[in-house]
Design a protein around this motif. Structure first.
Motif, short mmCIF file in Angstrom:
data_model
loop_
_atom_site.label_atom_id
_atom_site.label_comp_id
_atom_site.label_asym_id
_atom_site.label_seq_id
_atom_site.Cartn_x
_atom_site.Cartn_y
_atom_site.Cartn_z
N ASN A 257 0.83 -1.21 0.00
CA ASN A 257 0.00 0.00 0.00
C ASN A 257 0.87 1.26 0.00
OD1 ASN A 257 -2.22 -1.65 0.08
ND2 ASN A 257 -2.63 -1.35 2.27
N LEU A 258 1.92 1.22 0.81
CA LEU A 258 2.84 2.36 0.88
C LEU A 258 3.57 2.54 -0.44
CD1 LEU A 258 4.20 4.59 2.50
CD2 LEU A 258 5.76 2.88 3.46
N LYS A 259 4.01 1.45 -1.04
CA LYS A 259 4.68 1.50 -2.34
C LYS A 259 3.76 2.12 -3.39
CE LYS A 259 4.38 -1.83 -5.08
NZ LYS A 259 4.38 -3.13 -5.80
N ASP A 260 2.51 1.64 -3.45
CA ASP A 260 1.56 2.16 -4.44
C ASP A 260 1.31 3.65 -4.24
OD1 ASP A 260 1.37 -0.40 -5.46
OD2 ASP A 260 -0.52 -0.87 -4.44
N PHE A 261 1.22 4.06 -2.98
CA PHE A 261 1.03 5.48 -2.68
C PHE A 261 2.22 6.30 -3.17
CE2 PHE A 261 1.99 9.07 0.14
CZ PHE A 261 0.84 9.82 -0.01
N ASN A 262 3.42 5.82 -2.91
CA ASN A 262 4.62 6.55 -3.32
C ASN A 262 4.71 6.68 -4.84
OD1 ASN A 262 5.27 6.65 -0.63
ND2 ASN A 262 7.32 5.81 -0.85
N TYR A 263 4.42 5.58 -5.54
CA TYR A 263 4.51 5.64 -6.99
C TYR A 263 3.49 6.63 -7.57
CZ TYR A 263 7.96 2.05 -8.00
OH TYR A 263 9.14 1.36 -8.13
N LYS A 264 2.28 6.59 -7.06
CA LYS A 264 1.23 7.46 -7.59
C LYS A 264 1.45 8.92 -7.23
CE LYS A 264 -3.78 8.21 -7.45
NZ LYS A 264 -5.09 7.73 -6.90
N ASN A 265 1.89 9.19 -6.00
CA ASN A 265 1.91 10.57 -5.50
C ASN A 265 3.29 11.21 -5.47
OD1 ASN A 265 -1.03 10.98 -4.35
ND2 ASN A 265 -0.37 8.93 -3.73
N ILE A 266 4.34 10.40 -5.62
CA ILE A 266 5.70 10.97 -5.57
C ILE A 266 6.45 10.69 -6.87
CG2 ILE A 266 7.91 11.00 -4.34
CD1 ILE A 266 6.41 10.04 -1.85
N TYR A 267 6.73 9.42 -7.15
CA TYR A 267 7.59 9.08 -8.27
C TYR A 267 6.98 9.47 -9.62
CZ TYR A 267 9.24 6.09 -4.45
OH TYR A 267 9.65 5.62 -3.24
N ARG A 268 5.62 9.51 -9.70
CA ARG A 268 4.97 9.89 -10.95
C ARG A 268 4.32 11.27 -10.86
NH1 ARG A 268 2.31 3.92 -11.23
NH2 ARG A 268 4.14 2.80 -12.02
N HIS A 269 4.74 12.06 -9.91
CA HIS A 269 4.21 13.41 -9.74
C HIS A 269 4.57 14.26 -10.95
CE1 HIS A 269 3.51 17.40 -8.02
NE2 HIS A 269 2.83 16.80 -7.05
N ASN A 270 3.67 15.15 -11.34
CA ASN A 270 3.91 15.97 -12.54
C ASN A 270 5.18 16.80 -12.46
OD1 ASN A 270 1.68 15.11 -14.00
ND2 ASN A 270 0.31 16.64 -13.09
N ARG A 271 5.52 17.28 -11.28
CA ARG A 271 6.76 18.07 -11.14
C ARG A 271 7.98 17.22 -11.43
NH1 ARG A 271 6.55 20.91 -5.47
NH2 ARG A 271 8.78 21.16 -5.93
N LEU A 272 7.96 15.97 -11.00
CA LEU A 272 9.09 15.09 -11.27
C LEU A 272 9.12 14.70 -12.74
CD1 LEU A 272 9.43 12.67 -8.23
CD2 LEU A 272 10.81 14.66 -8.80
N LYS A 273 7.95 14.54 -13.36
CA LYS A 273 7.90 14.19 -14.78
C LYS A 273 8.59 15.27 -15.62
CE LYS A 273 3.70 11.35 -14.80
NZ LYS A 273 2.30 11.25 -15.27
N THR A 274 8.40 16.53 -15.24
CA THR A 274 9.05 17.63 -15.96
C THR A 274 10.56 17.51 -15.88
OG1 THR A 274 7.17 19.09 -15.51
CG2 THR A 274 9.26 20.14 -16.13
N TYR A 275 11.06 17.22 -14.68
CA TYR A 275 12.50 17.06 -14.51
C TYR A 275 13.02 15.86 -15.29
CZ TYR A 275 12.88 20.58 -10.82
OH TYR A 275 12.89 21.77 -10.14
N ILE A 276 12.23 14.79 -15.33
CA ILE A 276 12.66 13.59 -16.05
C ILE A 276 12.88 13.89 -17.52
CG2 ILE A 276 11.86 11.34 -16.86
CD1 ILE A 276 10.57 10.96 -14.07
N THR A 277 12.01 14.71 -18.10
CA THR A 277 12.18 15.09 -19.51
C THR A 277 13.51 15.80 -19.73
OG1 THR A 277 9.79 15.34 -19.78
CG2 THR A 277 11.18 16.43 -21.40
N HIS A 278 13.86 16.71 -18.82
CA HIS A 278 15.14 17.42 -18.93
C HIS A 278 16.31 16.47 -18.72
CE1 HIS A 278 13.20 21.25 -19.30
NE2 HIS A 278 12.65 21.20 -18.10
N VAL A 279 16.17 15.58 -17.75
CA VAL A 279 17.24 14.62 -17.45
C VAL A 279 17.55 13.75 -18.66
CG1 VAL A 279 17.67 12.47 -16.20
CG2 VAL A 279 16.96 14.51 -14.95
N GLU A 280 16.51 13.26 -19.32
CA GLU A 280 16.72 12.41 -20.48
C GLU A 280 17.47 13.14 -21.59
OE1 GLU A 280 12.76 11.16 -21.37
OE2 GLU A 280 12.84 9.44 -20.00
N LYS A 281 17.15 14.42 -21.78
CA LYS A 281 17.84 15.21 -22.80
C LYS A 281 19.31 15.40 -22.43
CE LYS A 281 13.76 17.80 -24.32
NZ LYS A 281 13.08 19.12 -24.34
N ILE A 282 19.56 15.67 -21.15
CA ILE A 282 20.94 15.89 -20.69
C ILE A 282 21.78 14.63 -20.90
CG2 ILE A 282 22.34 16.21 -18.60
CD1 ILE A 282 20.05 18.09 -17.61
#
Length: 378
Positions: A257-282
């Motif tokens: 339950n804790l893992k699912d919460f983290n993935y939904k609310n932290i690891y896949r958060h829109n703010r992190l998704k933006t950074y991931i796009t930049h990271v991939e380009k770098i």
């Protein structure tokens, strides 16, 4: 709990050496701690990329957390603390910059040579890349625990495999450890990051404490320390009764339950998704640039000096220092060498390298100018 293989296998090294007062596994701890790859973990991402906050967890802090959690569990189960801590300290030495986002991109870029998996690369780091190509000469038990540590596989309980493995031939995450201590580290890895990532996400204002599911807050705790204590106590009790390393049904369900919460609310958060796009380009910019110049210049080290990009000169210096490893490797595989170099970067260093590629040094028009009377009229 008795490990299935002999001590001779577990304590065997790639290069035989006489053990000293430290014992084999404590010696491995010191070899890891004093290595350059371990030092670089202090500036590698855990979840949040290149954080401008000294209290956000980095990869080195995560490794230390895994080490202390594993030690606590081993104390409760009567297992070898030195072995577990050595595995824990070395388990993420092969992690890419920018965490799993960097790993995912490197895996795409390295498809032609088998991809990139940080567990597998961690073994390459300790066996071949550390100490400028000499490796750390760790024991089999520690090397096995490192390549078998997969922290993203959520299994209720595990036991050691009973056959010796050819570690250099492993290319995926399917392998389990051959020691109970390695199994402990595999579980401690998950215990370490689930609660800590919640604390960091609250600090980063991605979530609030009241967002945490009520059953998790009531039965595991709201703070990282409470969550760790609950999981460690449960794992020691259940493992001691069942002869495997694992959790009770109740706590394992809460962990998921804790893992699912983290993935939904932290690891896949829109703010992190933006950074991931930049990271991939770098990552892609750096990787493609280095692969291009390596394919052109090969191991002719002096050619890397004839450039205005500081990264190229440092890369040439790296190749020269690692020449014993790369010159004897046939066939010559530029992509593998670039993968080794980029995977070793810290977040900050990767950002610096990308800037050097994209924004080269400006032309200095005043450098060769000679002053004349026209410059200083009376």
């Amino acid at each position: 709990m008795k490990n299935p293989l002999s001590d001779d296998i577990y304590k065997r090294r790639i290069i035989e050496r006489k053990e000293d007062i430290r014992g084999p596994y404590f010696r491995d701890q010191t070899a890891i701690i004093h290595s350059m790859p371990f030092r670089r973990l202090k500036n590698k991402t855990q979840v949040f990329f290149s954080p401008q906050n000294d209290h956000i967890c980095t990869r080195i802090e995560h490794s230390l957390h895994v080490s202390t959690i594993a030690a606590s569990i081993c104390k409760g189960l009567g297992l070898d603390i030195d072995l577990a801590q050595a595995i824990a300290l070395g388990h993420d030495l092969g992690h890419a910059p920018f965490g799993h986002a960097g790993e995912k991109k490197l895996n795409e870029l390295a498809k032609g040579i088998g991809g990139f998996i940080h567990e597998v690369h961690s073994l390459r780091v300790v066996d071949k890349l550390a100490r400028t190509g000499k490796g750390l000469n760790l024991t089999y038990a520690v090397r096995d625990g490192i390549i078998s540590h997969c922290g993203e596989d959520f299994t209720k309980s595990i036991s050691p495999v009973k056959e010796e493995k050819v570690l250099e031939e492993i290319r995926d995450r399917s392998t389990l450890p051959t020691t109970y201590e390695g199994c402990v580290v595999r579980m401690a890895d998950k215990i370490s990051y689930l609660g800590r990532d919640i604390e960091d996400a609250i600090t980063a204002q991605l979530i609030k404490e009241e967002d945490i599911p009520s059953d998790v807050r009531e039965k595991l705790g709201k703070k990282n320390g409470e969550i760790i204590d609950t999981f460690v106590t449960d794992l020691i009790e259940w493992s001691g009764e069942n002869g495997e390393i694992g959790f009770s049904n109740e706590k394992f369900e809460l962990m998921n339950n804790l893992k699912d919460f983290n993935y939904k609310n932290i690891y896949r958060h829109n703010r992190l998704k933006t950074y991931i796009t930049h990271v991939e380009k770098i990552i892609e910019i750096i990787f493609n640039h280095l692969e291009s110049i390596l394919s052109e210049n090969g191991l002719e080290y002096d050619k890397y000096c004839n450039t205005d990009i500081p990264l190229d000169k440092r890369f040439g210096n790296y190749l020269y220092k690692m020449r014993e490893l790369y010159e004897k490797k046939k066939p010559f595989i530029p992509k593998q060498i670039v993968l080794d170099y980029v995977a070793g970067m810290t977040d900050q260093y990767a950002l610096q390298c990308a800037k050097e590629i994209i924004f080269p040094e400006p032309i200095n028009f005043d450098r060769d100018k000679v002053c004349s009377e026209e410059d200083y009229p009376e």
